[in-house]
Design a protein around this motif. Structure first.
Motif, PDB file in Angstrom:
ATOM      1  N   CYS A 194       0.796  -1.227   0.000  1.00 23.77           N
ATOM      2  CA  CYS A 194       0.000   0.000   0.000  1.00 23.77           C
ATOM      3  C   CYS A 194       0.828   1.276   0.000  1.00 23.77           C
ATOM      4  O   CYS A 194       0.345   2.333  -0.433  1.00 23.77           O
ATOM      5  CB  CYS A 194      -0.947   0.002   1.198  1.00 23.77           C
ATOM      6  SG  CYS A 194      -2.312  -1.169   1.069  1.00 23.77           S
ATOM      7  N   THR A 195       2.059   1.222   0.478  1.00 19.32           N
ATOM      8  CA  THR A 195       2.871   2.435   0.536  1.00 19.32           C
ATOM      9  C   THR A 195       3.861   2.553  -0.611  1.00 19.32           C
ATOM     10  O   THR A 195       4.618   3.524  -0.683  1.00 19.32           O
ATOM     11  CB  THR A 195       3.644   2.509   1.863  1.00 19.32           C
ATOM     12  OG1 THR A 195       4.448   1.325   2.012  1.00 19.32           O
ATOM     13  CG2 THR A 195       2.693   2.633   3.039  1.00 19.32           C
ATOM     14  N   ASP A 196       3.868   1.570  -1.514  1.00 16.80           N
ATOM     15  CA  ASP A 196       4.791   1.616  -2.640  1.00 16.80           C
ATOM     16  C   ASP A 196       4.541   2.873  -3.463  1.00 16.80           C
ATOM     17  O   ASP A 196       3.438   3.116  -3.944  1.00 16.80           O
ATOM     18  CB  ASP A 196       4.614   0.369  -3.505  1.00 16.80           C
ATOM     19  CG  ASP A 196       5.651   0.272  -4.616  1.00 16.80           C
ATOM     20  OD1 ASP A 196       6.708   0.920  -4.502  1.00 16.80           O
ATOM     21  OD2 ASP A 196       5.396  -0.454  -5.590  1.00 16.80           O
ATOM     22  N   GLY A 197       5.570   3.698  -3.602  1.00 15.40           N
ATOM     23  CA  GLY A 197       5.433   4.929  -4.367  1.00 15.40           C
ATOM     24  C   GLY A 197       4.965   6.125  -3.570  1.00 15.40           C
ATOM     25  O   GLY A 197       4.940   7.245  -4.097  1.00 15.40           O
TER      26      GLY A 197
ATOM     27  N   LYS B 123      -6.638   7.082   0.912  1.00 17.54           N
ATOM     28  CA  LYS B 123      -7.218   7.035  -0.434  1.00 17.54           C
ATOM     29  C   LYS B 123      -6.244   6.390  -1.421  1.00 17.54           C
ATOM     30  O   LYS B 123      -6.665   5.656  -2.324  1.00 17.54           O
ATOM     31  CB  LYS B 123      -7.583   8.440  -0.900  1.00 17.54           C
ATOM     32  CG  LYS B 123      -8.743   9.064  -0.152  1.00 17.54           C
ATOM     33  CD  LYS B 123      -9.015  10.488  -0.606  1.00 17.54           C
ATOM     34  CE  LYS B 123      -9.474  10.554  -2.042  1.00 17.54           C
ATOM     35  NZ  LYS B 123      -9.839  11.931  -2.451  1.00 17.54           N
ATOM     36  N   ALA B 124      -4.969   6.639  -1.247  1.00 17.69           N
ATOM     37  CA  ALA B 124      -3.976   5.992  -2.106  1.00 17.69           C
ATOM     38  C   ALA B 124      -3.946   4.491  -1.844  1.00 17.69           C
ATOM     39  O   ALA B 124      -3.780   3.689  -2.770  1.00 17.69           O
ATOM     40  CB  ALA B 124      -2.595   6.605  -1.866  1.00 17.69           C
ATOM     41  N   TYR B 125      -4.115   4.094  -0.579  1.00 17.82           N
ATOM     42  CA  TYR B 125      -4.207   2.667  -0.259  1.00 17.82           C
ATOM     43  C   TYR B 125      -5.384   2.039  -1.006  1.00 17.82           C
ATOM     44  O   TYR B 125      -5.275   0.953  -1.584  1.00 17.82           O
ATOM     45  CB  TYR B 125      -4.437   2.476   1.244  1.00 17.82           C
ATOM     46  CG  TYR B 125      -3.243   2.627   2.147  1.00 17.82           C
ATOM     47  CD1 TYR B 125      -2.260   3.577   1.938  1.00 17.82           C
ATOM     48  CD2 TYR B 125      -3.107   1.804   3.265  1.00 17.82           C
ATOM     49  CE1 TYR B 125      -1.185   3.705   2.799  1.00 17.82           C
ATOM     50  CE2 TYR B 125      -2.038   1.919   4.126  1.00 17.82           C
ATOM     51  CZ  TYR B 125      -1.073   2.888   3.896  1.00 17.82           C
ATOM     52  OH  TYR B 125      -0.011   3.004   4.753  1.00 17.82           O
ATOM     53  N   VAL B 126      -6.518   2.726  -0.992  1.00 12.95           N
ATOM     54  CA  VAL B 126      -7.729   2.211  -1.628  1.00 12.95           C
ATOM     55  C   VAL B 126      -7.499   1.990  -3.122  1.00 12.95           C
ATOM     56  O   VAL B 126      -7.912   0.962  -3.685  1.00 12.95           O
ATOM     57  CB  VAL B 126      -8.907   3.182  -1.390  1.00 12.95           C
ATOM     58  CG1 VAL B 126     -10.088   2.837  -2.277  1.00 12.95           C
ATOM     59  CG2 VAL B 126      -9.315   3.159   0.085  1.00 12.95           C
TER      60      VAL B 126
END
Length: 294
Positions: free
Chosen positions: A107-110, A128-131
């Motif tokens: 989930c935190t890649d990038g 939201k990026a995780y989603v």
């Protein structure tokens, strides 16, 4: 196993991902911890059931995988991890599962991991990026329902935007000079940065590493100099050091915040509820009259 780079997943439109390739056998979705399981479930339910490797109320950072966790990953089609060094125990568990069809979402890649702090989900806008990453990974693991995952992600994004606006309004109630916290667990960096709270100090900077007497005395001094109202902790950690600090600094303790894990009670049973509960708890502690209590 098939690791899913975040950028590649997000560049692939979910409609395109729905074409070709069958899901990798049976199994459902697995998240490393209950907070991630809640976010994942909002995206993939009802098509995929979601379980958490780390039980509710346990620490993801100190978790010791069990044989049944290897079996769970062996049968899964999708694994959602936080990444950024949080789940130090996960690589061996994945290797032991021997599941070449397992889709892995980091989930935190990038994302911009700051100060080597992996707790980005405590900022709803990073959530939201995780989603987005979870929806893309689910679409690759289960192309048949890719459009449903995309729509669920859009719905949850709207809820996260509402949560962000609500938290901002709640924090605004706290007088600016009182927007300071000392925390036991270093999970609040992104939350504090997003909402204008100053983190004065952290009791346990590294999991399982207690502060020295000098470091604790320094925290007491910081609490007094910055007029900190409370020291905050989570129920899965021992309250001993928090209470010792609070007594020395003559401030209150709050021992029921949630971050790595949701809770057993309905008020903290999912990510959205947890974040609202935490915010209400913080606002109450920082707006009440001064005076220590344990």
């Amino acid at each position: 196993m098939q690791r899913l780079p975040a950028l590649a997943a997000l560049l692939c439109s979910l409609s395109a991902c729905s074409v070709g390739g069958a899901p990798a056998g049976g199994g459902d979705a697995v998240a490393t911890m209950s907070t991630l399981a809640s976010i994942t479930s909002a995206v993939v339910s009802p098509h995929l059931a979601v379980s958490s490797l780390v039980p509710v109320g346990a620490s993801v950072e100190n978790f010791q995988p069990r044989p049944q966790d290897v079996a769970t990953l062996h049968a899964a089609r999708l694994l959602v991890e936080n990444g950024a060094g949080l789940e130090t125990w996960l690589r061996d568990t994945i290797d032991g599962a021997k599941n070449p069809g397992l889709r892995i979402v980091d989930c935190t890649d990038g994302l911009p991991v700051e100060q080597q702090n992996p707790h980005l989900w405590m900022d709803p806008l990073y959530a939201k990026a995780y989603v987005a990453r979870i929806a893309a990974g689910a679409a690759l693991a289960d192309p048949q329902h890719a459009r449903d995952y995309a729509e669920a992600a859009r719905r949850y994004d709207r809820q996260l935007d509402e949560l962000d606006h609500w938290i901002r309004a709640q924090i605004a109630v706290i007088p600016p000079q009182r927007r300071t916290m000392i925390v036991f667990h270093n999970a609040w960096y992104y939350y504090a940065k997003r909402y204008g709270i100053q983190l004065i100090g952290v009791v346990e900077r590294n999991p399982g590493q207690e502060p020295s007497a000098y470091e604790l005395a320094k925290l007491v001094d910081l609490a007094k100099r910055h007029h900190v109202q409370a020291v905050f902790a989570e129920p899965q950690f021992s309250p001993k050091l928090v209470r010792q600090l609070a007594r020395s600094a003559n401030i209150r303790t709050v021992e029921d915040l949630y971050d790595d894990s949701v809770g057993d009670q309905p008020a903290v049973a999912d990510y959205l509820s947890m974040m609202r509960y935490d915010t209400e708890t913080i606002v109450k502690a920082l707006t009440e009259n001064t005076g220590r209590h344990a």
